[in-house]
Scaffold this active site. Structure first.
Site, PDB file in Angstrom:
ATOM      1  N   HIS A  70       0.812  -1.217   0.000  1.00 37.98           N
ATOM      2  CA  HIS A  70       0.000   0.000   0.000  1.00 37.98           C
ATOM      3  C   HIS A  70       0.845   1.266   0.000  1.00 37.98           C
ATOM      4  O   HIS A  70       0.325   2.349  -0.298  1.00 37.98           O
ATOM      5  CB  HIS A  70      -0.999   0.009   1.168  1.00 37.98           C
ATOM      6  CG  HIS A  70      -0.417   0.330   2.500  1.00 37.98           C
ATOM      7  ND1 HIS A  70      -0.175  -0.619   3.471  1.00 37.98           N
ATOM      8  CD2 HIS A  70      -0.034   1.510   3.057  1.00 37.98           C
ATOM      9  CE1 HIS A  70       0.313  -0.033   4.547  1.00 37.98           C
ATOM     10  NE2 HIS A  70       0.411   1.253   4.322  1.00 37.98           N
ATOM     11  N   ASP A 115      -0.444  -7.599   1.506  1.00 39.48           N
ATOM     12  CA  ASP A 115       0.097  -6.233   1.504  1.00 39.48           C
ATOM     13  C   ASP A 115       1.623  -6.268   1.517  1.00 39.48           C
ATOM     14  O   ASP A 115       2.264  -5.963   2.529  1.00 39.48           O
ATOM     15  CB  ASP A 115      -0.451  -5.464   2.710  1.00 39.48           C
ATOM     16  CG  ASP A 115      -0.118  -3.984   2.665  1.00 39.48           C
ATOM     17  OD1 ASP A 115       0.322  -3.495   1.604  1.00 39.48           O
ATOM     18  OD2 ASP A 115      -0.298  -3.314   3.705  1.00 39.48           O
ATOM     19  N   SER A 213       4.499   1.972   8.212  1.00 37.52           N
ATOM     20  CA  SER A 213       4.095   0.994   7.207  1.00 37.52           C
ATOM     21  C   SER A 213       5.286   0.516   6.390  1.00 37.52           C
ATOM     22  O   SER A 213       6.153   1.304   5.999  1.00 37.52           O
ATOM     23  CB  SER A 213       3.077   1.605   6.247  1.00 37.52           C
ATOM     24  OG  SER A 213       1.815   1.678   6.837  1.00 37.52           O
TER      25      SER A 213
END
EC number: 3.4.21.4
Length: 256
Positions: A70, A115, A213
């Site tokens: 992402h 992801d 992330s």
């Protein structure tokens, strides 16, 4: 950044990587790149000129970096760079341009399943005491519940708070998959077998957060997770959610 569920509910999973709300380490302390030489800062630019730290990554070898899908999803490859070998998010070390970003073919931008992505640098990452390839969990890596794991990154030090210029780390624990799945099901979110939950369950105060992330979750020095998403940061009821690296061991090997 680690994505907030509020953004996902609005359908913004693809754009969040830059993010409006990047994730950072909550409840931890400062550390140095020499303690975590396998982590890199991923730098993003909205205009192609000014870059800032927006996600984390993990060195696989001297040309490939593992991260969350992402983060770069939907972006031109020249919008991202890799800073290796620095304790600091926006200075020091070596900065590398990219010539390829490979997103997992089954990445789901809505649920954040699968992801995971691999970035390829245009120049070699020089290995030294501040930059080293990571040990990656294999397909049969056995990771039990309530195991001590460590997260590192430059993300926010509290939900919605400022990011950290200096690298930070925090100790958390693996969370039972069924428990994590049940907690998130109560708010309409899906935790799949490709995901790994971690945090301080029913206590809170420690977690990955916006800006973390794509960064690593370590178990005994082995990368077992890639920071992905969560309900805000460091909540007692809702653990952080990582991509479970062992589920992608073959794909990582074949694409790096």
């Amino acid at each position: 950044m680690r994505l907030f569920l509020a953004l996902l509910a609005l359908g913004f999973a693809a754009v969040a990587a830059v993010p409006a709300y990047p994730q950072r380490i909550v409840g931890g302390s400062t550390t140095t790149i020499q303690q975590y030489p396998t982590i890199v800062a991923l730098l993003f630019s909205r205009n192609g000129n000014t870059f800032f730290q927006a996600c984390g990554g993990i060195i696989l070898n001297n040309r490939n970096v593992l991260t969350a899908a992402h983060c770069p999803h939907g972006d031109a490859v020249n919008r991202w760079r890799v800073r290796s070998g620095s304790t600091y998010a926006n200075s020091g070390g070596a900065v590398h341009n990219l010539n390829r970003v490979r997103i997992h073919p089954n990445f789901n931008r809505r649920t954040l399943d699968n992801d995971i992505a691999i970035m390829r640098t245009t120049s070699n990452i020089a290995f030294n005491n501040a930059a080293q390839p990571a040990r990656i969990a294999g397909a049969n890596y056995n990771l039990g519940d309530n195991q001590v794991v460590w997260a590192a990154g430059w993300g926010a030090i509290r939900s919605g708070g400022p990011s950290s210029e200096q690298l930070r780390h925090v100790q958390v624990w693996t969370v039972n998959q069924a428990t994590c799945r049940s907690r998130y099901a109560s708010i309409g979110r899906s935790v799949t077998d490709n995901m790994l939950c971690s945090g301080w369950l029913d206590v809170g105060g420690r977690d990955q957060c916006q800006g973390d992330s794509g960064g690593p979750l370590y178990h005994n020095g082995v990368v077992v997770g890639v920071c992905s998403w969560g309900e805000e940061c460091a909540l007692a009821r809702f653990p952080g959610v990582n991509a479970r690296v062992s589920r992608f061991a073959n794909w990582i090997r074949n694409n790096s």
